[in-house]
Design an enzyme around this catalytic site. Structure first.
Site, PDB file in Angstrom:
ATOM      1  N   GLU A 189       0.813  -1.226   0.000  1.00  0.00           N
ATOM      2  CA  GLU A 189       0.000   0.000   0.000  1.00  0.00           C
ATOM      3  C   GLU A 189       0.843   1.272   0.000  1.00  0.00           C
ATOM      4  O   GLU A 189       0.459   2.271   0.594  1.00  0.00           O
ATOM      5  CB  GLU A 189      -0.966   0.014   1.200  1.00  0.00           C
ATOM      6  N   GLU A 258      -7.041  -7.291  -0.935  1.00  0.00           N
ATOM      7  CA  GLU A 258      -7.660  -7.145   0.382  1.00  0.00           C
ATOM      8  C   GLU A 258      -9.116  -6.715   0.244  1.00  0.00           C
ATOM      9  O   GLU A 258      -9.403  -5.557  -0.032  1.00  0.00           O
ATOM     10  CB  GLU A 258      -6.907  -6.115   1.254  1.00  0.00           C
TER      11      GLU A 258
END
Ligand SMILES: *[C@@H]1O[C@H](CO)[C@@H](O)[C@H](O)[C@H]1NC(C)=O
Ligand SMILES: *[C@@H]1O[C@H](CO)[C@@H](O)[C@H](O)[C@H]1NC(C)=O
Ligand SMILES: *[C@@H]1O[C@H](CO)[C@@H](O)[C@H](O)[C@H]1NC(C)=O
Ligand SMILES: *[C@@H]1O[C@H](CO)[C@@H](O)[C@H](O)[C@H]1NC(C)=O
Ligand SMILES: *[C@@H]1O[C@H](CO)[C@@H](O)[C@H](O)[C@H]1NC(C)=O
Ligand SMILES: *[C@@H]1O[C@H](CO)[C@@H](O)[C@H](O)[C@H]1NC(C)=O
Length: 847
Positions: A189, A258
């Site tokens: 991320e 995710e």
């Protein structure tokens, strides 16, 4: 499958043979993993994959096979895990791969289950894990700055990545070697916060990608939320919804690393839930819109044992409202609903992966994506994106009932195999149950001194940073100083008490004066800083002022997170005849950690290092107290939680194993909670919470494998005071199972779905029940065919009720592990209350 021996360079013919010998849905010897714009390609076959995050250190090895099996039964093909650097490299070059950190054993179990694995090496992982997974010692390497174009960081990151890759290669764990690993991740991320890192960001991200690719692992690399991931690295999506995501190249497939089926908790926060209907909607939309790999983060969240929890304030429980609960039980109906979804989507796999979809508008907020093959094979997803209105839509001359915010999956473009809002899976009531009688434990007690014990560590005329001082070897740091009070002060003669004023960067602190606890304070939510003012008691002459400062999990992410400090920054006392005294630059004496920690008194070999006092009446509300007792394991084999409802805050161990931080801190009754969650519309973490005004975490998971048959030693360190007589073990029991079925929503049994004979699949309204762990149904608590209302545990009959309901259900289900009750003429009086749609609701007990 067998552990392949060095077949990295097998010929195509051999691969072909192997495919037929051993490769139906299991990772086989020397699998060739590549990708194209549509999906991952394993041995020449495009794959539609359902993946599930299970982090190995968040459970114990004894739980791993069961968790992985439950995932497999839930229709999962791939297990995804991070690698937790700070659990593995305890100090530079000192590696640990034992116990919960036995990565190799974990991968072997996945392999034995015939499943694939995605290895997210990071090595920065965030993950609500302490310090985002990076060892704290790394922060103290001279000149280091994490996650930017910084040589010391890159060098350490590369070495750890290489270390893990080599370990996996040595075990032949990568798919081309015959292992289960089909994808690996570098960084995590980073794209979301890159701009804050300025000029160092882009070179670092590109370096990370190149470094990863140069590891030659033989399977593709991914970078999540990295919008500019360079070829051949695949950029992937993390979010509650990823249907609108497109990868940064037309040659890359659409992956979702995710999908959050719930959310994490912080001490003092509420308990978030994401409804199964919405999770299923997000997944179905993703596959409708061309996705081919989807991962639940988390599928089993588990437990942040010991001090592994990130923070500040992330709870020890990392349940995450995941399809498998913290304790390892399938969470119903979420697990079952998603299992049915996975089956329905898998029925579409081939046609989905080999045809471009046609988009069909079915209304202003309704659309279909139709995947059709010239041969006649066809699958369709019908979506109703309207957040409020159910719709009857027409598709290919048939009508379909689409509840608001739902997707129907039609694996043959005709029959509805699944609709995301029609939950047919059974639900259950799970309770933490204590024995009626628990013997009063015989406690041994050891009380810590409030302040410096033994020799001081150092003295400084300022308030130091907490984390820089403890380097996270412990949660605790004592700051102590003294103050002389003139006997003529007004407050000594009945005037108002002096006020202590403290500023802190976090995370929590207890203030003691002359060994007496005066006040405690802490930050809140993810904001660790706090200030407080509180009257205190001083005496004439010398006063000892002692603060026990503590961390509650280090920052786990955010730009430059490793520089966020903790501890006291300002200490003043107001109300003297000369005004306010600023103690901040006093002479402060420091001590790192507690005496009990230094003496290892929570471990069997350190227990005798202090003098315990044995008592049947342990002190209550006594700060800084260690309690120790011999306990029997709770009966049965159900999972166990330690009930800490009447304790303050502290740490707990069983047989030297660290259960973790406990803190039954309550959320505010003024927070917003929702008992009936509306699944419709975009989900946010605070949308559907429960537990307002209740402790965020009352029970603390103690794995069964930590218990011995007898003579177990439970040790508690209580910081501020509690009632140890109320400490008890509870067992996690499924006390009821429930299901409903409606005449409105007949459905096709996906087990017996045959592609070739889809012309007239008979959809039946049938209620299914199954006892967990092969138990059998021992009683039917509630059964009503008619218009029952309520939810599992609180069903009630409506005006319309077939009086034979209970008899029918008992006849079909009693003494059975599973049963199916059709809403048919034979079973029920279908003429009852004509014109009304009837349903059957059942609550049953298993044993
Ligand atoms: C692996 O698959 C790719 C494309 O599917 C192909 O180009 C390549 O030759 C294969 N490699 C081996 C070793 O079979
Ligand atoms: C990384 O490994 C290389 C090669 O073994 C070594 O020269 C280097 O010193 C290591 N870097 C760090 C930071 O330990
Ligand atoms: C729908 O019905 C119309 C009129 O009866 C017919 O012409 C058309 O072919 C049908 N379409 C499909 C997809 O069956
Ligand atoms: C910790 O110490 C380092 C080195 O002295 C310093 O640069 C840093 O600012 C300190 N961190 C905090 C949070 O005070
Ligand atoms: C349930 O029974 C089946 C078949 O007898 C067996 O394979 C399985 O292991 C059992 N499961 C449990 C949890 O006992
Ligand atoms: C279920 O089992 C119990 C105990 O074995 C037995 O008494 C009872 O008759 C059984 N009921 C049915 C419906 O089979």
């Amino acid at each position: 499958m067998g552990e392949g021996k060095g077949n990295v360079f097998v010929s195509k013919a051999c691969l072909f043979l192997l495919f037929f010998c051993c490769c139906f849905s299991v990772p086989c010897l020397g699998a060739n993993v590549t990708y194209d714009h549509r999906s991952l390609i394993i041995d020449g076959q495009r794959k539609l994959l359902i993946s599930a995050s299970i982090h190995y250190p968040r459970s114990v090895p004894g739980m791993w096979p069961g968790l992985i099996q439950t995932a497999k039964e839930g229709g999962v093909d791939v297990i995804e895990t991070y690698v937790f650097w700070n659990g593995h490299e305890l100090s530079p070059g000192n590696y640990y791969f034992g116990g919960r950190f036995n990565l190799v054993e974990f991968v072997k179990i996945v392999q034995r289950a015939g499943m694939y694995l995605i290895l997210r090496i990071g090595p920065f992982v965030a993950a609500e894990w302490n310090f985002g997974g990076i060892p704290v010692w790394l922060h103290y390497v001279p000149g280091i700055v994490f996650r930017t174009d910084n040589e010391p960081f890159k060098s350490h990151m590369q070495n750890f990545t290489t270390f893990i890759v080599n370990m996996m290669k040595q075990e032949k764990f990568f798919a081309p070697q015959g292992g289960p690993i089909i994808l690996a991740q570098i960084e995590n991320e980073y794209g979301d916060i890159e701009t804050v890192y300025g000029d160092g960001a882009k070179p670092y991200a590109m370096w990370a990608a190149r470094m990863a690719v140069s590891q030659n692992i033989g399977v593709p690399w991914i970078m999540c939320q990295q919008y500019d991931a360079p070829d051949p690295v695949i950029n992937t999506c993390n979010s509650f919804y990823c249907d609108q995501f497109t990868p940064n190249s037309v040659n890359k497939p659409k992956f979702w690393t995710e999908n959050w089926p719930g959310w994490f908790k912080t001490f003092g926060g509420r308990d978030p839930h994401r409804p199964p209907e919405d999770v299923a909607y997000a997944v179905a939309r993703f596959f409708q819109k061309g996705g081919s790999l989807q991962n639940y983060y988390m599928y089993h969240g588990g437990t942040n044992f010991d001090r592994t929890s990130g923070g500040p304030f992330i709870t020890t429980s990392y349940d995450y409202d995941a399809p498998i609960d913290e304790y390892g039980l399938a969470r119903l109906p979420k697990w079952g609903h998603l299992k049915e979804l996975h089956k329905a989507i898998k029925l579409c796999e081939h046609v989905l992966l080999h045809n471009e979809p046609t988009l069909l508008s079915l209304g202003p907020l309704q659309e279909a994506n139709v995947y059709a093959d010239p041969s006649g094979e066809c699958a369709a997803f019908l979506a109703n994106m309207d957040e409020e209105n159910d719709k009857i839509i027409n598709f290919r001359n048939m009508s379909y009932d689409l509840p608001a915010w739902s997707v129907s999956v039609l694996p043959d473009c005709k029959n509805e195999a699944f609709n995301t809002a029609k939950v047919r899976s059974q639900s259950s009531i799970v309770e933490m149950v204590s024995e009626d009688f628990q013997p009063n434990l015989q406690w041994d007690v050891f009380v810590e001194k409030a302040g410096i014990w033994g020799e001081a560590d150092f003295i400084k005329s300022k308030l130091v940073d907490h984390i820089n001082t403890t380097k996270d070897t412990t949660d605790y740091l004592w700051y102590t100083t003294s103050l002389d009070v003139d006997e003529n002060e007004e407050f000594l003669k009945g005037g108002s008490r002096p006020i202590l004023i403290v500023d802190s960067k976090g995370h929590a602190v207890y203030a003691f004066v002359n060994q007496e606890l005066q006040v405690s304070a802490s930050g809140n939510g993810m904001d660790s800083t706090f200030k407080f003012e509180s009257p205190i008691s001083l005496r004439a002459g010398k006063n000892e002022i002692a603060f026990l400062s503590m961390t509650v999990g280090l920052q786990n992410g955010g730009p430059f997170y490793e520089w966020v400090g903790a501890g006291l920054t300002n200490v003043k006392i107001e109300g003297f005849k000369d005004g306010t005294i600023d103690l901040s630059s006093n002479s402060w004496i420091y001590k790192i950690g507690l005496e009990g920690e230094h003496q290892n008194i929570y471990k069997e070999n350190g227990m005798n290092n202090v003098k315990w006092v044995s008592t049947s009446k342990p002190p209550k509300n006594q700060p800084l107290t260690w309690y120790k007792a011999v306990v029997d394991p709770p009966p049965g084999d159900e999972p166990v939680g330690l009930d800490m409802i009447r304790m303050g805050k502290g740490l707990a161990w069983l047989n030297g194993e660290a259960i973790g931080r406990y803190w039954p801190r309550s959320s505010s009754i003024h927070d917003e909670c929702t008992q009936q969650c509306n699944y419709r519309g975009q989900f946010k973490p605070n949308k559907c919470s429960t537990g307002c005004g209740e402790p965020t975490q009352r029970w603390y998971h103690v794995p069964r494998s930590w218990f011995r048959p007898s003579g177990n030693i439970l040790v508690i360190f209580e910081e501020k005071g509690g009632n140890p007589n109320k400490i008890k073990f509870s067992r996690r029991l499924v006390t009821s199972i429930c299901a409903t079925a409606s005449e409105n929503y007949p459905f096709v049994d996906l087990e017996s779905w045959h592609k070739d004979t889809t012309e007239n699949i008979e959809a039946k309204a049938t209620l299914h029940l199954r006892c967990p762990n092969n138990g059998s149904i021992s009683s039917v608590k509630f059964a009503s065919f008619g218009t029952p209302s309520g939810t599992c545990g609180s069903y009630s009959k409506g005006d319309c009720h077939d009086p034979t309901s209970a008899t029918v259900v008992e006849r079909i289900c009693l003494n059975k592990t599973d049963c199916a009750i059709e809403l048919s003429e034979e079973n029920f009086n279908k003429d009852l209350c004509l014109g009304l749609t009837k349903k059957l609701a059942v609550e049953a007990v298993c044993h």
